[in-house]
Design a protein around this motif. Structure first.
Motif, mmCIF file in Angstrom:
data_model
loop_
_atom_site.group_PDB
_atom_site.id
_atom_site.type_symbol
_atom_site.label_atom_id
_atom_site.label_comp_id
_atom_site.label_asym_id
_atom_site.label_seq_id
_atom_site.Cartn_x
_atom_site.Cartn_y
_atom_site.Cartn_z
ATOM 1 N N THR A 190 48.671 -12.726 26.958
ATOM 2 C CA THR A 190 48.089 -11.895 25.909
ATOM 3 C C THR A 190 46.680 -12.396 25.625
ATOM 4 N N ILE A 191 45.749 -11.497 25.535
ATOM 5 C CA ILE A 191 44.368 -11.859 25.204
ATOM 6 C C ILE A 191 44.307 -12.162 23.712
ATOM 7 N N ASN A 192 43.673 -13.275 23.361
ATOM 8 C CA ASN A 192 43.456 -13.598 21.956
ATOM 9 C C ASN A 192 42.256 -12.763 21.499
ATOM 10 N N ALA A 193 42.538 -11.512 21.128
ATOM 11 C CA ALA A 193 41.487 -10.544 20.819
ATOM 12 C C ALA A 193 40.639 -10.996 19.643
ATOM 13 N N VAL A 209 34.484 -6.043 23.755
ATOM 14 C CA VAL A 209 33.050 -6.332 23.719
ATOM 15 C C VAL A 209 32.272 -5.149 23.154
ATOM 16 N N HIS A 210 32.683 -3.938 23.472
ATOM 17 C CA HIS A 210 32.015 -2.766 22.898
ATOM 18 C C HIS A 210 32.323 -2.638 21.409
ATOM 19 N N ALA A 211 33.518 -3.013 20.999
ATOM 20 C CA ALA A 211 33.871 -2.959 19.580
ATOM 21 C C ALA A 211 33.124 -4.020 18.778
ATOM 22 N N ALA A 212 32.696 -5.090 19.436
ATOM 23 C CA ALA A 212 31.969 -6.159 18.745
ATOM 24 C C ALA A 212 30.622 -5.669 18.219
ATOM 25 N N THR A 270 36.744 -11.684 20.265
ATOM 26 C CA THR A 270 35.817 -10.813 19.539
ATOM 27 C C THR A 270 34.870 -11.634 18.681
ATOM 28 N N ALA A 271 35.381 -12.667 18.027
ATOM 29 C CA ALA A 271 34.529 -13.535 17.203
ATOM 30 C C ALA A 271 33.454 -14.195 18.062
ATOM 31 N N MET A 272 33.843 -14.628 19.263
ATOM 32 C CA MET A 272 32.866 -15.250 20.158
ATOM 33 C C MET A 272 31.839 -14.220 20.639
ATOM 34 N N PHE A 273 32.291 -13.012 20.980
ATOM 35 C CA PHE A 273 31.353 -11.954 21.382
ATOM 36 C C PHE A 273 30.340 -11.698 20.259
ATOM 37 N N VAL A 295 28.549 -21.619 21.053
ATOM 38 C CA VAL A 295 29.408 -20.834 20.162
ATOM 39 C C VAL A 295 30.704 -21.614 19.930
ATOM 40 N N PRO A 296 31.095 -21.777 18.671
ATOM 41 C CA PRO A 296 32.345 -22.495 18.388
ATOM 42 C C PRO A 296 33.556 -21.811 19.024
#
Length: 135
Positions: A102-105, A31-34, A109-112, A76-77
């Motif tokens: 595993t998190i689908n990063a 979330v911070h990287a977003a 990230t796209a959603m964030f 959000v899609p």
């Protein structure tokens, strides 16, 4: 990734079992990287929230998973189908992550990023109203 850590968020994460700490720390980094302007805070006495001109997400550890609440008003899609609950919720949907998953990063990230764009455009409530007014 550098960001200003909120001591209450650190305390919340540090009190969890190791596998939940790992999930929370990865989501926190994503979330911070977003967006570098994302701020973390504590709401509802102890729950970690990540905000930027509105709520982006919150963390809530449960017995056998960690919930990531996405504050998107269900607009959000979710092309990769990572949402696990709250499909009809008016405020937030949930991504539940269990031990060993595993998190689908990329998808998260796209959603964030889309939530942040929506927040900067006035928030999901405003955007939803505009869509209803102009179908």
């Amino acid at each position: 990734m550098t960001f200003t850590a909120e001591p209450g968020v650190d305390a919340y994460i540090d009190a969890l079992p190791d596998w939940q700490q790992a999930i929370c720390r990865e989501v926190r980094e994503l979330v911070h990287a977003a967006d570098p302007e994302v701020v973390e805070t504590i709401k509802r006495t102890r729950q970690p929230y990540f905000v930027l001109q509105g709520n982006i997400c919150a963390l809530l550890a449960a017995k056998d998973h960690v919930n990531v609440f996405l504050y998107d008003g269900a607009i959000v899609p979710d092309p990769e189908g990572i949402i696990t609950a709250g499909h009809d919720n008016k405020t937030a949907r949930t991504v539940a992550i269990r031990e060993g998953e595993t998190i689908n990063a990329k998808a998260l990230t796209a959603m964030f990023r889309q939530i942040i764009v929506n927040n900067r455009a006035g928030g999901w409530r405003k955007l939803k109203r505009e869509r209803e007014d102009h179908p």
